[in-house]
Design a protein around this motif. Sequence first.
Motif, PDB file in Angstrom:
ATOM      1  N   VAL A 202       4.486 -13.767   8.327  1.00 41.78           N
ATOM      2  CA  VAL A 202       4.804 -15.161   7.989  1.00 41.78           C
ATOM      3  C   VAL A 202       3.542 -15.920   7.579  1.00 41.78           C
ATOM      4  O   VAL A 202       3.510 -16.606   6.548  1.00 41.78           O
ATOM      5  CB  VAL A 202       5.508 -15.848   9.174  1.00 41.78           C
ATOM      6  N   LEU A 203       2.484 -15.790   8.364  1.00 44.98           N
ATOM      7  CA  LEU A 203       1.267 -16.540   8.063  1.00 44.98           C
ATOM      8  C   LEU A 203       0.575 -16.010   6.810  1.00 44.98           C
ATOM      9  O   LEU A 203       0.045 -16.800   6.003  1.00 44.98           O
ATOM     10  CB  LEU A 203       0.318 -16.488   9.254  1.00 44.98           C
ATOM     11  N   ASP A 204       0.562 -14.692   6.615  1.00 42.62           N
ATOM     12  CA  ASP A 204      -0.041 -14.138   5.403  1.00 42.62           C
ATOM     13  C   ASP A 204       0.725 -14.583   4.162  1.00 42.62           C
ATOM     14  O   ASP A 204       0.129 -14.887   3.122  1.00 42.62           O
ATOM     15  CB  ASP A 204      -0.051 -12.606   5.464  1.00 42.62           C
ATOM     16  N   THR A 205       2.056 -14.627   4.271  1.00 44.77           N
ATOM     17  CA  THR A 205       2.877 -15.059   3.130  1.00 44.77           C
ATOM     18  C   THR A 205       2.688 -16.538   2.867  1.00 44.77           C
ATOM     19  O   THR A 205       2.594 -16.974   1.705  1.00 44.77           O
ATOM     20  CB  THR A 205       4.357 -14.752   3.400  1.00 44.77           C
ATOM     21  N   PHE A 206       2.618 -17.333   3.930  1.00 41.33           N
ATOM     22  CA  PHE A 206       2.398 -18.772   3.759  1.00 41.33           C
ATOM     23  C   PHE A 206       1.055 -19.045   3.074  1.00 41.33           C
ATOM     24  O   PHE A 206       0.937 -19.942   2.243  1.00 41.33           O
ATOM     25  CB  PHE A 206       2.445 -19.474   5.119  1.00 41.33           C
TER      26      PHE A 206
ATOM     27  N   GLN B 258      -5.025  -9.909  17.696  1.00 40.04           N
ATOM     28  CA  GLN B 258      -5.819 -11.100  17.428  1.00 40.04           C
ATOM     29  C   GLN B 258      -5.125 -11.984  16.386  1.00 40.04           C
ATOM     30  O   GLN B 258      -4.362 -11.491  15.559  1.00 40.04           O
ATOM     31  CB  GLN B 258      -7.204 -10.702  16.911  1.00 40.04           C
ATOM     32  N   PRO B 259      -5.384 -13.296  16.399  1.00 36.28           N
ATOM     33  CA  PRO B 259      -4.794 -14.170  15.386  1.00 36.28           C
ATOM     34  C   PRO B 259      -5.220 -13.732  13.988  1.00 36.28           C
ATOM     35  O   PRO B 259      -6.378 -13.395  13.774  1.00 36.28           O
ATOM     36  CB  PRO B 259      -5.373 -15.552  15.736  1.00 36.28           C
TER      37      PRO B 259
ATOM     38  N   THR C 132       5.401 -24.262  13.402  1.00 36.59           N
ATOM     39  CA  THR C 132       4.230 -24.735  12.659  1.00 36.59           C
ATOM     40  C   THR C 132       4.439 -24.614  11.154  1.00 36.59           C
ATOM     41  O   THR C 132       4.126 -25.536  10.393  1.00 36.59           O
ATOM     42  CB  THR C 132       2.979 -23.948  13.084  1.00 36.59           C
ATOM     43  N   VAL C 133       4.969 -23.494  10.712  1.00 37.07           N
ATOM     44  CA  VAL C 133       5.197 -23.295   9.276  1.00 37.07           C
ATOM     45  C   VAL C 133       6.270 -24.250   8.764  1.00 37.07           C
ATOM     46  O   VAL C 133       6.134 -24.823   7.671  1.00 37.07           O
ATOM     47  CB  VAL C 133       5.572 -21.828   8.999  1.00 37.07           C
TER      48      VAL C 133
ATOM     49  N   SER D 197      -6.040 -19.850   9.001  1.00 38.92           N
ATOM     50  CA  SER D 197      -6.876 -20.935   8.469  1.00 38.92           C
ATOM     51  C   SER D 197      -6.152 -21.772   7.425  1.00 38.92           C
ATOM     52  O   SER D 197      -6.612 -22.866   7.083  1.00 38.92           O
ATOM     53  CB  SER D 197      -8.155 -20.349   7.864  1.00 38.92           C
ATOM     54  N   ALA D 198      -5.021 -21.280   6.907  1.00 36.31           N
ATOM     55  CA  ALA D 198      -4.269 -22.049   5.907  1.00 36.31           C
ATOM     56  C   ALA D 198      -3.460 -23.176   6.531  1.00 36.31           C
ATOM     57  O   ALA D 198      -2.945 -24.039   5.813  1.00 36.31           O
ATOM     58  CB  ALA D 198      -3.346 -21.111   5.129  1.00 36.31           C
TER      59      ALA D 198
END
Length: 297
Positions: free
Chosen positions: A270-274, A126-127, A172-173, A132-133
């Motif tokens: 990547v998304l958690d770090t961003f 799952q995403p 996206t990042v 949400s950031a």
Amino acid sequence: MTNADLIPLPVRRYFRDLSASHSTLGKIDGMWRDHGFTLSDVPNDESGERRSRWRRYEDGVDWTDPADARRVLKVYEHLLDEGQLTKDELKAARAALRRHDFVMYPNGMIDSQRLYAARLRKSVPQPPASLSALRDPSMILDSFGRIARALPDDPAQAIGSAKELVEATAKTVLQERGVPFDDRNVKLPWLVDTTQRELHLHPQTLAPGPDGSLAVKRILGGLSGIAMGLVELRNEGYGTGHAPAGPRIGLHRRHAVLAVGAAHVWCQLVLDTFADPGAPWRTAAPVAQTAAAPAGL
């Protein structure tokens, strides 16, 4: 009962009646409790003490949950394995299950294609909440949607979508970070390398704490190879995007699960770090300007 129920009401009624004919209250309690269920306090209008007791356990089941449904089938298997049913009764039980697309295998295991498909959907990554950031996560969500539709029975599409998930996450990042690239011609390995450098997730990046530890750098080195592996797997004809010259011989769901799992791990990190307000990239000096994105894959 709703259309989402994984075990339909006629099957539940059949085994409720069967238990009333062949089990004691103590055995009913044992069967359900052995598989993690507890007795509900909700009264019911079932006739007979044993039928009512069975129903009180049923009332605690989430019939839309594959895990709960699988445990209920274990209860049914237990009931059929009690040794009290005649050959004709076992034959009738198999027929009752078959009428509702369930099958009872020679070893006594009960399963259904509907439940199997539900378990596959449940296992689809799952995403991450850190999505949400982002100001616009639509490309990433689209890739997750494609993976969810493909993973059960289209491994080639799932592999192609796994590669697209990494690509969408990186693009996206990088857009969020203001890093320019040619959207139509940029190579995936460059996207991955640049994204990891921007977020100080590259093995060569200096960072304080665990982010700069040798152990984490080794893990990050492995993650850096995910992109190339996904590109090669797709380019060899096992994923959509590059049509093979012939049939995809030997391609199975486990290969898709491998590709999707690897892509999901990279995307999540990547998304958690961003999104992490305490991540080293937020306080470190800006990353040196990378080379222009090369055209290609």
